[in-house]
Design a protein around this motif. Sequence first.
Motif, PDB file in Angstrom:
ATOM      1  N   GLN A   1     -23.670 -19.826 -15.409  1.00  0.00           N
ATOM      2  CA  GLN A   1     -23.418 -21.039 -14.633  1.00  0.00           C
ATOM      3  C   GLN A   1     -24.703 -21.827 -14.405  1.00  0.00           C
ATOM      4  OE1 GLN A   1     -20.572 -22.346 -13.972  1.00  0.00           O
ATOM      5  NE2 GLN A   1     -19.337 -20.613 -14.698  1.00  0.00           N
ATOM      6  N   LYS A   2     -25.817 -21.127 -14.260  1.00  0.00           N
ATOM      7  CA  LYS A   2     -27.102 -21.809 -14.077  1.00  0.00           C
ATOM      8  C   LYS A   2     -27.484 -22.582 -15.338  1.00  0.00           C
ATOM      9  CE  LYS A   2     -31.869 -20.899 -12.594  1.00  0.00           C
ATOM     10  NZ  LYS A   2     -32.509 -21.652 -13.659  1.00  0.00           N
ATOM     11  N   VAL A   3     -27.329 -21.927 -16.492  1.00  0.00           N
ATOM     12  CA  VAL A   3     -27.634 -22.597 -17.757  1.00  0.00           C
ATOM     13  C   VAL A   3     -26.687 -23.775 -17.979  1.00  0.00           C
ATOM     14  CG1 VAL A   3     -27.605 -22.329 -20.262  1.00  0.00           C
ATOM     15  CG2 VAL A   3     -28.637 -20.556 -18.841  1.00  0.00           C
ATOM     16  N   LYS A   4     -25.425 -23.552 -17.708  1.00  0.00           N
ATOM     17  CA  LYS A   4     -24.408 -24.590 -17.909  1.00  0.00           C
ATOM     18  C   LYS A   4     -24.696 -25.805 -17.014  1.00  0.00           C
ATOM     19  CE  LYS A   4     -19.330 -25.095 -17.772  1.00  0.00           C
ATOM     20  NZ  LYS A   4     -19.097 -25.817 -16.519  1.00  0.00           N
ATOM     21  N   LYS A   5     -25.053 -25.566 -15.779  1.00  0.00           N
ATOM     22  CA  LYS A   5     -25.353 -26.666 -14.855  1.00  0.00           C
ATOM     23  C   LYS A   5     -26.558 -27.465 -15.342  1.00  0.00           C
ATOM     24  CE  LYS A   5     -26.383 -27.621  -9.995  1.00  0.00           C
ATOM     25  NZ  LYS A   5     -26.609 -27.023  -8.635  1.00  0.00           N
ATOM     26  N   ASP A   6     -27.564 -26.774 -15.842  1.00  0.00           N
ATOM     27  CA  ASP A   6     -28.771 -27.435 -16.341  1.00  0.00           C
ATOM     28  C   ASP A   6     -28.438 -28.302 -17.556  1.00  0.00           C
ATOM     29  OD1 ASP A   6     -31.647 -27.883 -16.735  1.00  0.00           O
ATOM     30  OD2 ASP A   6     -31.398 -26.568 -18.470  1.00  0.00           O
ATOM     31  N   ILE A   7     -27.642 -27.769 -18.469  1.00  0.00           N
ATOM     32  CA  ILE A   7     -27.280 -28.519 -19.677  1.00  0.00           C
ATOM     33  C   ILE A   7     -26.419 -29.723 -19.330  1.00  0.00           C
ATOM     34  CG2 ILE A   7     -25.872 -28.401 -21.782  1.00  0.00           C
ATOM     35  CD1 ILE A   7     -26.893 -25.540 -22.149  1.00  0.00           C
ATOM     36  N   GLU A   8     -25.436 -29.520 -18.447  1.00  0.00           N
ATOM     37  CA  GLU A   8     -24.525 -30.612 -18.113  1.00  0.00           C
ATOM     38  C   GLU A   8     -25.202 -31.723 -17.326  1.00  0.00           C
ATOM     39  OE1 GLU A   8     -20.208 -28.357 -18.150  1.00  0.00           O
ATOM     40  OE2 GLU A   8     -21.247 -28.604 -16.229  1.00  0.00           O
ATOM     41  N   ALA A   9     -26.265 -31.409 -16.601  1.00  0.00           N
ATOM     42  CA  ALA A   9     -26.989 -32.447 -15.863  1.00  0.00           C
ATOM     43  C   ALA A   9     -27.539 -33.496 -16.823  1.00  0.00           C
ATOM     44  CB  ALA A   9     -28.121 -31.818 -15.053  1.00  0.00           C
ATOM     45  N   ASP A  10     -28.030 -33.048 -17.963  1.00  0.00           N
ATOM     46  CA  ASP A  10     -28.518 -34.002 -18.968  1.00  0.00           C
ATOM     47  C   ASP A  10     -27.376 -34.577 -19.792  1.00  0.00           C
ATOM     48  OD1 ASP A  10     -29.621 -34.613 -21.873  1.00  0.00           O
ATOM     49  OD2 ASP A  10     -31.317 -34.781 -20.482  1.00  0.00           O
ATOM     50  N   TYR A  11     -26.392 -33.758 -20.108  1.00  0.00           N
ATOM     51  CA  TYR A  11     -25.277 -34.189 -20.956  1.00  0.00           C
ATOM     52  C   TYR A  11     -24.507 -35.333 -20.296  1.00  0.00           C
ATOM     53  CZ  TYR A  11     -21.711 -33.313 -24.563  1.00  0.00           C
ATOM     54  OH  TYR A  11     -20.879 -33.402 -25.645  1.00  0.00           O
ATOM     55  N   PHE A  12     -24.328 -35.276 -18.971  1.00  0.00           N
ATOM     56  CA  PHE A  12     -23.533 -36.285 -18.269  1.00  0.00           C
ATOM     57  C   PHE A  12     -24.367 -37.494 -17.835  1.00  0.00           C
ATOM     58  CE2 PHE A  12     -20.620 -32.654 -16.614  1.00  0.00           C
ATOM     59  CZ  PHE A  12     -20.040 -32.573 -17.869  1.00  0.00           C
ATOM     60  N   ARG A  13     -25.654 -37.475 -18.115  1.00  0.00           N
ATOM     61  CA  ARG A  13     -26.546 -38.527 -17.625  1.00  0.00           C
ATOM     62  C   ARG A  13     -26.168 -39.882 -18.237  1.00  0.00           C
ATOM     63  NH1 ARG A  13     -31.545 -40.013 -19.659  1.00  0.00           N
ATOM     64  NH2 ARG A  13     -31.611 -38.117 -20.944  1.00  0.00           N
ATOM     65  N   LYS A  14     -26.098 -40.891 -17.385  1.00  0.00           N
ATOM     66  CA  LYS A  14     -25.778 -42.244 -17.832  1.00  0.00           C
ATOM     67  C   LYS A  14     -27.002 -42.902 -18.471  1.00  0.00           C
ATOM     68  CE  LYS A  14     -21.548 -42.404 -16.128  1.00  0.00           C
ATOM     69  NZ  LYS A  14     -20.350 -42.563 -16.976  1.00  0.00           N
ATOM     70  N   GLU A  15     -26.761 -43.920 -19.278  1.00  0.00           N
ATOM     71  CA  GLU A  15     -27.846 -44.608 -19.946  1.00  0.00           C
ATOM     72  C   GLU A  15     -28.772 -45.297 -18.952  1.00  0.00           C
ATOM     73  OE1 GLU A  15     -24.719 -44.631 -20.956  1.00  0.00           O
ATOM     74  OE2 GLU A  15     -25.129 -43.402 -22.719  1.00  0.00           O
ATOM     75  N   THR A  16     -28.220 -45.695 -17.812  1.00  0.00           N
ATOM     76  CA  THR A  16     -29.012 -46.415 -16.811  1.00  0.00           C
ATOM     77  C   THR A  16     -29.808 -45.470 -15.929  1.00  0.00           C
ATOM     78  OG1 THR A  16     -27.046 -46.429 -15.404  1.00  0.00           O
ATOM     79  CG2 THR A  16     -27.462 -48.386 -16.749  1.00  0.00           C
ATOM     80  N   GLU A  17     -29.612 -44.136 -16.091  1.00  0.00           N
ATOM     81  CA  GLU A  17     -30.352 -43.159 -15.298  1.00  0.00           C
ATOM     82  C   GLU A  17     -31.583 -42.688 -16.063  1.00  0.00           C
ATOM     83  OE1 GLU A  17     -27.715 -39.991 -14.379  1.00  0.00           O
ATOM     84  OE2 GLU A  17     -26.197 -41.283 -13.475  1.00  0.00           O
ATOM     85  N   ASN A  18     -32.658 -42.455 -15.354  1.00  0.00           N
ATOM     86  CA  ASN A  18     -33.877 -41.949 -15.985  1.00  0.00           C
ATOM     87  C   ASN A  18     -33.770 -40.442 -16.190  1.00  0.00           C
ATOM     88  OD1 ASN A  18     -35.079 -44.479 -16.044  1.00  0.00           O
ATOM     89  ND2 ASN A  18     -35.825 -44.271 -13.927  1.00  0.00           N
TER      90      ASN A  18
END
Length: 610
Positions: free
Chosen positions: A593-610
């Motif tokens: 779950q820790k790895v998954k959360k880390d990956i999804e934080a970047d995967y779901f990132r919007k184009e307007t987010e840094n």
Amino acid sequence: MSAFVSDGLKSPLVRAFAWKLALTEVLPLYLVTGILLWCITLLWAGLPWALGRGWWHRWTGWQAMGLTALALGWVHGVLWWEVPTALWLVPGLNRVPFGLLFPLLALLLALGAWALIRRASRPAQILTTLAGWILLWTVFAQTPIWLARVHPKPPAVPGSAKVLMVGLDGLRDDTATEAGLPTFQGTRYPNAYTCIPATRLLYGILWGGDPEHYSTGHAFPAIEEMEGKFPFETVLLARAKGLKPRFFIDDGGTIGLAGRSEAFDAVEMPARGWENFVNSNLAPHLPLYAVWLNVLRVFPTTTPWTPLDAGLRQALDHGRGSGWVMYHSCLAHSPIFLTREELKEIPGWWRVSPLSFRPFGSWAMLDDQAAATWNPRTDPFLAYTIRMRHILAAWKELWNTLDQDPNYKDAVKILFSDHGERFYHVTDTIRLQGVHGFDIDPWEGRIPLVVWNPHTPGPAQGSEEAVSLLDLRRTIYHHLIDDAPFSVDPPAGHRAFIRYHTINGQFLREPAKEYRQFSAEGVIKGLAIGYDGLWALQYEKPASERNKDVAVAEAAKDVLTVYKPLKAGGAHKLVYKGYVRVESTEISEEAFQKVKKDIEADYFRKETEN
């Protein structure tokens, strides 16, 4: 999922469409062809050096029907000669080796014609008549093939596209390298990865769709998408900016744009939505119908008789005036029907029967007899590599001369694949036909990526850091919408991410572990099929709940680490270097779950987010 499709295709609406197709396209085409062939046959026979004008008044109904049937048979024989492996669909004939089959077919058809006119004139005139018929029937059969290859280049229009994207479905990175991709202009990135091994879902993400929604395990659009709840934001912004985004595809069955193409300036495909499947699946069984589809449809199809460069040429022509042009080709979809030119790469192919080239779709299809008679020359992976090599050869000149085209010379040109292709082994030597969308692994996850940027030309070999199609999505957004410079060059230590369900693939191989798999039970209500190619899944749960058991992966350079959740808790961790597995362990649920959360934080990132 296949059960929903099977049930849906049995619906009265689909049956009505099938009848309409048969009565308004297939039968009229064969009737008109038969009439034309008889007219050609009759005209030649009445010439002085053939049977003479008197025969125009002596022919009988039986002769007319017989010669028309033989002419149709000859036309099909010529088309099968162009694509010999399509004969595996013809019972009886598919068991005869090619080297015997074609001379036998030609002899039988010629003898049949001779039998119908043997008493009509002297032997010399009869032979002249037969020779003329054979020539004319052959030219008639080749006509739609020649017409499909005619490409009058339209005049250039003012301006150049900003981005040109060319996608080749299922092209693996290792195959692309061997098939000639390094000879294409542009910078090639050796460690590029898809973000999901499924065409429709990937394009949904590339077009600015919600990554969480478009990374679940469905191949068909959801009703919520039809209602506009998951828009393609980048496409909409590009159109609002006047960039006129246009998308072209030669097999749009699951691309999900039927009924929702209004975001684009133009969308072209041979048929709408699920209607594509009728064309693509029916075509190999009816060569005459298949070969005319490329002429009569608004966009070239993926039939075995389609010229490999036809779709790309039309996409480039019809894309003129657009700021964002996209073309996706499915010419290497399984099963692959090799043409005669492609078969020439297989030594002794004429000694093999057509049936030997029919690939196995599951391990259950392989019985003891099939295993004992399996011929390595008919390996589906060999057919795949040959097809990819021929596609890239057909595209190379078009691609490498785009800098001379005023409508594309200033465009950032991107050549890529949406995912790879895996050929599962049943034995050490025998493989099944290629599949994708079933797993996260290097065979499906690693892809070729070439970027030809005329504004900042780069080296032939790009960075060895991992590059993701998620990076491409963000770069395209900022280049098109914010007018930012285009670059996918990754920083040191950059990671690429993949997110996808584990699919039940027991028909392909025995699973290594008991995984938490995508299931329709309690998630999908059913598949709705409508007119004009519309179809959509009805869901009972939102994407956040459907995705709770999703598998994830991260890549650093050529090392891909996959995490597949287990039924008993925790996850199966698989590490690959290139295409070789180097580690297989289990980790705890907490660690997963820790790895998954880390990956999804970047995967779901919007184009307007840094």
